[in-house]
Design a protein around this motif. Sequence first.
Motif, PDB file in Angstrom:
ATOM      1  N   ARG A  97      54.054  -8.978   8.421  1.00  0.00           N
ATOM      2  CA  ARG A  97      54.774  -8.955   9.698  1.00  0.00           C
ATOM      3  C   ARG A  97      54.592 -10.234  10.502  1.00  0.00           C
ATOM      4  O   ARG A  97      54.971 -10.302  11.656  1.00  0.00           O
ATOM      5  CB  ARG A  97      54.304  -7.761  10.511  1.00  0.00           C
ATOM      6  N   SER A  98      53.984 -11.219   9.897  1.00  0.00           N
ATOM      7  CA  SER A  98      53.651 -12.457  10.579  1.00  0.00           C
ATOM      8  C   SER A  98      54.295 -13.645   9.871  1.00  0.00           C
ATOM      9  O   SER A  98      54.312 -13.708   8.647  1.00  0.00           O
ATOM     10  CB  SER A  98      52.125 -12.599  10.577  1.00  0.00           C
ATOM     11  N   ALA A  99      54.789 -14.588  10.641  1.00  0.00           N
ATOM     12  CA  ALA A  99      55.385 -15.779  10.037  1.00  0.00           C
ATOM     13  C   ALA A  99      54.359 -16.547   9.215  1.00  0.00           C
ATOM     14  O   ALA A  99      54.679 -17.073   8.149  1.00  0.00           O
ATOM     15  CB  ALA A  99      55.972 -16.677  11.123  1.00  0.00           C
ATOM     16  N   TYR A 100      53.125 -16.606   9.676  1.00  0.00           N
ATOM     17  CA  TYR A 100      52.103 -17.330   8.927  1.00  0.00           C
ATOM     18  C   TYR A 100      51.671 -16.549   7.698  1.00  0.00           C
ATOM     19  O   TYR A 100      51.382 -17.120   6.657  1.00  0.00           O
ATOM     20  CB  TYR A 100      50.910 -17.668   9.816  1.00  0.00           C
ATOM     21  N   GLY A 101      51.624 -15.247   7.818  1.00  0.00           N
ATOM     22  CA  GLY A 101      51.309 -14.421   6.657  1.00  0.00           C
ATOM     23  C   GLY A 101      52.368 -14.543   5.580  1.00  0.00           C
ATOM     24  O   GLY A 101      52.070 -14.507   4.387  1.00  0.00           O
ATOM     25  N   GLU A 102      53.599 -14.704   5.998  1.00  0.00           N
ATOM     26  CA  GLU A 102      54.709 -14.870   5.059  1.00  0.00           C
ATOM     27  C   GLU A 102      54.470 -16.052   4.124  1.00  0.00           C
ATOM     28  O   GLU A 102      54.839 -16.013   2.954  1.00  0.00           O
ATOM     29  CB  GLU A 102      56.010 -15.067   5.842  1.00  0.00           C
ATOM     30  N   LEU A 103      53.840 -17.111   4.625  1.00  0.00           N
ATOM     31  CA  LEU A 103      53.525 -18.280   3.788  1.00  0.00           C
ATOM     32  C   LEU A 103      52.618 -17.906   2.620  1.00  0.00           C
ATOM     33  O   LEU A 103      52.736 -18.453   1.537  1.00  0.00           O
ATOM     34  CB  LEU A 103      52.788 -19.351   4.607  1.00  0.00           C
ATOM     35  N   LEU A 104      51.698 -16.991   2.866  1.00  0.00           N
ATOM     36  CA  LEU A 104      50.670 -16.660   1.892  1.00  0.00           C
ATOM     37  C   LEU A 104      51.084 -15.573   0.914  1.00  0.00           C
ATOM     38  O   LEU A 104      50.595 -15.523  -0.210  1.00  0.00           O
ATOM     39  CB  LEU A 104      49.392 -16.213   2.615  1.00  0.00           C
ATOM     40  N   LEU A 105      51.963 -14.695   1.330  1.00  0.00           N
ATOM     41  CA  LEU A 105      52.322 -13.533   0.518  1.00  0.00           C
ATOM     42  C   LEU A 105      53.426 -13.869  -0.479  1.00  0.00           C
ATOM     43  O   LEU A 105      54.568 -13.461  -0.335  1.00  0.00           O
ATOM     44  CB  LEU A 105      52.730 -12.368   1.421  1.00  0.00           C
ATOM     45  N   THR A 106      53.043 -14.563  -1.505  1.00  0.00           N
ATOM     46  CA  THR A 106      53.989 -14.926  -2.554  1.00  0.00           C
ATOM     47  C   THR A 106      54.262 -13.719  -3.445  1.00  0.00           C
ATOM     48  O   THR A 106      53.503 -12.748  -3.460  1.00  0.00           O
ATOM     49  CB  THR A 106      53.414 -16.063  -3.423  1.00  0.00           C
ATOM     50  N   ASP A 107      55.370 -13.775  -4.175  1.00  0.00           N
ATOM     51  CA  ASP A 107      55.683 -12.707  -5.130  1.00  0.00           C
ATOM     52  C   ASP A 107      54.532 -12.514  -6.103  1.00  0.00           C
ATOM     53  O   ASP A 107      54.150 -11.389  -6.417  1.00  0.00           O
ATOM     54  CB  ASP A 107      56.972 -13.029  -5.904  1.00  0.00           C
ATOM     55  N   GLU A 108      53.982 -13.609  -6.590  1.00  0.00           N
ATOM     56  CA  GLU A 108      52.871 -13.534  -7.544  1.00  0.00           C
ATOM     57  C   GLU A 108      51.672 -12.813  -6.933  1.00  0.00           C
ATOM     58  O   GLU A 108      51.054 -11.961  -7.563  1.00  0.00           O
ATOM     59  CB  GLU A 108      52.468 -14.937  -7.987  1.00  0.00           C
ATOM     60  N   LEU A 109      51.345 -13.145  -5.701  1.00  0.00           N
ATOM     61  CA  LEU A 109      50.202 -12.522  -5.031  1.00  0.00           C
ATOM     62  C   LEU A 109      50.401 -11.021  -4.873  1.00  0.00           C
ATOM     63  O   LEU A 109      49.467 -10.246  -4.981  1.00  0.00           O
ATOM     64  CB  LEU A 109      49.981 -13.173  -3.662  1.00  0.00           C
ATOM     65  N   LEU A 110      51.655 -10.616  -4.642  1.00  0.00           N
ATOM     66  CA  LEU A 110      51.963  -9.202  -4.451  1.00  0.00           C
ATOM     67  C   LEU A 110      52.268  -8.486  -5.760  1.00  0.00           C
ATOM     68  O   LEU A 110      52.603  -7.304  -5.748  1.00  0.00           O
ATOM     69  CB  LEU A 110      53.144  -9.062  -3.486  1.00  0.00           C
ATOM     70  N   GLY A 111      52.169  -9.206  -6.875  1.00  0.00           N
ATOM     71  CA  GLY A 111      52.384  -8.583  -8.172  1.00  0.00           C
ATOM     72  C   GLY A 111      53.840  -8.276  -8.467  1.00  0.00           C
ATOM     73  O   GLY A 111      54.147  -7.322  -9.182  1.00  0.00           O
ATOM     74  N   ARG A 112      54.745  -9.075  -7.905  1.00  0.00           N
ATOM     75  CA  ARG A 112      56.172  -8.869  -8.122  1.00  0.00           C
ATOM     76  C   ARG A 112      56.741 -10.022  -8.924  1.00  0.00           C
ATOM     77  O   ARG A 112      56.198 -11.126  -8.917  1.00  0.00           O
ATOM     78  CB  ARG A 112      56.922  -8.793  -6.792  1.00  0.00           C
ATOM     79  N   GLU A 113      57.846  -9.771  -9.557  1.00  0.00           N
ATOM     80  CA  GLU A 113      58.570 -10.829 -10.240  1.00  0.00           C
ATOM     81  C   GLU A 113      59.138 -11.774  -9.178  1.00  0.00           C
ATOM     82  O   GLU A 113      59.652 -11.308  -8.153  1.00  0.00           O
ATOM     83  CB  GLU A 113      59.714 -10.256 -11.077  1.00  0.00           C
ATOM     84  N   PRO A 114      59.054 -13.098  -9.401  1.00  0.00           N
ATOM     85  CA  PRO A 114      59.633 -14.031  -8.427  1.00  0.00           C
ATOM     86  C   PRO A 114      61.099 -13.712  -8.165  1.00  0.00           C
ATOM     87  O   PRO A 114      61.869 -13.468  -9.083  1.00  0.00           O
ATOM     88  CB  PRO A 114      59.474 -15.389  -9.101  1.00  0.00           C
ATOM     89  N   GLY A 115      61.435 -13.660  -6.879  1.00  0.00           N
ATOM     90  CA  GLY A 115      62.811 -13.406  -6.479  1.00  0.00           C
ATOM     91  C   GLY A 115      63.206 -11.944  -6.522  1.00  0.00           C
ATOM     92  O   GLY A 115      64.366 -11.609  -6.309  1.00  0.00           O
ATOM     93  N   SER A 116      62.261 -11.038  -6.782  1.00  0.00           N
ATOM     94  CA  SER A 116      62.614  -9.621  -6.842  1.00  0.00           C
ATOM     95  C   SER A 116      62.965  -9.121  -5.453  1.00  0.00           C
ATOM     96  O   SER A 116      62.610  -9.716  -4.447  1.00  0.00           O
ATOM     97  CB  SER A 116      61.466  -8.799  -7.425  1.00  0.00           C
ATOM     98  N   ASP A 117      63.629  -7.999  -5.408  1.00  0.00           N
ATOM     99  CA  ASP A 117      64.014  -7.426  -4.127  1.00  0.00           C
ATOM    100  C   ASP A 117      63.044  -6.357  -3.650  1.00  0.00           C
ATOM    101  O   ASP A 117      63.346  -5.605  -2.748  1.00  0.00           O
ATOM    102  CB  ASP A 117      65.424  -6.820  -4.220  1.00  0.00           C
ATOM    103  N   ASP A 118      61.858  -6.275  -4.286  1.00  0.00           N
ATOM    104  CA  ASP A 118      60.857  -5.320  -3.833  1.00  0.00           C
ATOM    105  C   ASP A 118      60.324  -5.777  -2.493  1.00  0.00           C
ATOM    106  O   ASP A 118      59.877  -6.891  -2.347  1.00  0.00           O
ATOM    107  CB  ASP A 118      59.673  -5.227  -4.808  1.00  0.00           C
ATOM    108  N   GLY A 119      60.386  -4.941  -1.514  1.00  0.00           N
ATOM    109  CA  GLY A 119      59.847  -5.286  -0.201  1.00  0.00           C
ATOM    110  C   GLY A 119      60.923  -5.790   0.723  1.00  0.00           C
ATOM    111  O   GLY A 119      62.076  -5.962   0.352  1.00  0.00           O
ATOM    112  N   PRO A 120      60.565  -6.031   1.966  1.00  0.00           N
ATOM    113  CA  PRO A 120      61.540  -6.377   2.988  1.00  0.00           C
ATOM    114  C   PRO A 120      62.038  -7.805   2.841  1.00  0.00           C
ATOM    115  O   PRO A 120      61.382  -8.655   2.273  1.00  0.00           O
ATOM    116  CB  PRO A 120      60.747  -6.220   4.290  1.00  0.00           C
ATOM    117  N   ASP A 121      63.201  -8.042   3.404  1.00  0.00           N
ATOM    118  CA  ASP A 121      63.761  -9.378   3.483  1.00  0.00           C
ATOM    119  C   ASP A 121      63.148 -10.034   4.714  1.00  0.00           C
ATOM    120  O   ASP A 121      63.556  -9.769   5.842  1.00  0.00           O
ATOM    121  CB  ASP A 121      65.276  -9.295   3.614  1.00  0.00           C
ATOM    122  N   LEU A 122      62.138 -10.869   4.506  1.00  0.00           N
ATOM    123  CA  LEU A 122      61.408 -11.450   5.627  1.00  0.00           C
ATOM    124  C   LEU A 122      62.286 -12.350   6.483  1.00  0.00           C
ATOM    125  O   LEU A 122      62.062 -12.485   7.678  1.00  0.00           O
ATOM    126  CB  LEU A 122      60.182 -12.213   5.112  1.00  0.00           C
TER     127      LEU A 122
END
Length: 176
Positions: free
Chosen positions: A78-103
């Motif tokens: 929910r944070s602009a700075y957190g968005e920098l850190l929460l990569t697809d890889e970190l969240l265990g998702r395929e890059p570019g997947s639609d899992d999760g919100p559109d930040l």
Amino acid sequence: MYFAALLARTEDGWEASDTELDDVETLSDLADLAREASPDEDTVLVLIEQEDAWFGVVRVDGEDDPRIYVSDAAAARRSAYGELLLTDELLGREPGSDDGPDLESLNLDGTEDPDAVEDEEDGAAADAVPHSPVGDSGILDDLGISEKELRALDADDALGTIAEALGASEVLETVR
């Protein structure tokens, strides 16, 4: 309220500098900023916190890929700075997947209160990001903070505790 600082390890110990993340748009930009803080390619830690909500540690060792730890992925999402850190890889998702919100659609400016921000996505998308730590919890093992100790830190005092364990609390406080 956010706080971000760089801790660069040098021959003489740790050097701290506060940093402005407004011009940082990607994790690569953040890693480049960290590398600039240590021309000798020593370890640099980027410490980010949102008061009482979450904290993150990004570790850059020379030209290696940055290692990331985030204490609460859902709060950081929910944070602009957190968005920098929460990569697809970190969240265990395929890059570019639609899992999760559109930040992009959340229109975040970095000053949000994670408890007050209403999800603009449906409930299933909000659940895609865990209310738990994500990333490399062994990021500070060789610096004296075990995985267990890192996971046990509260967001309200985590950066001070990390700096104290590193012997860098005084230099961190000078930029706080």
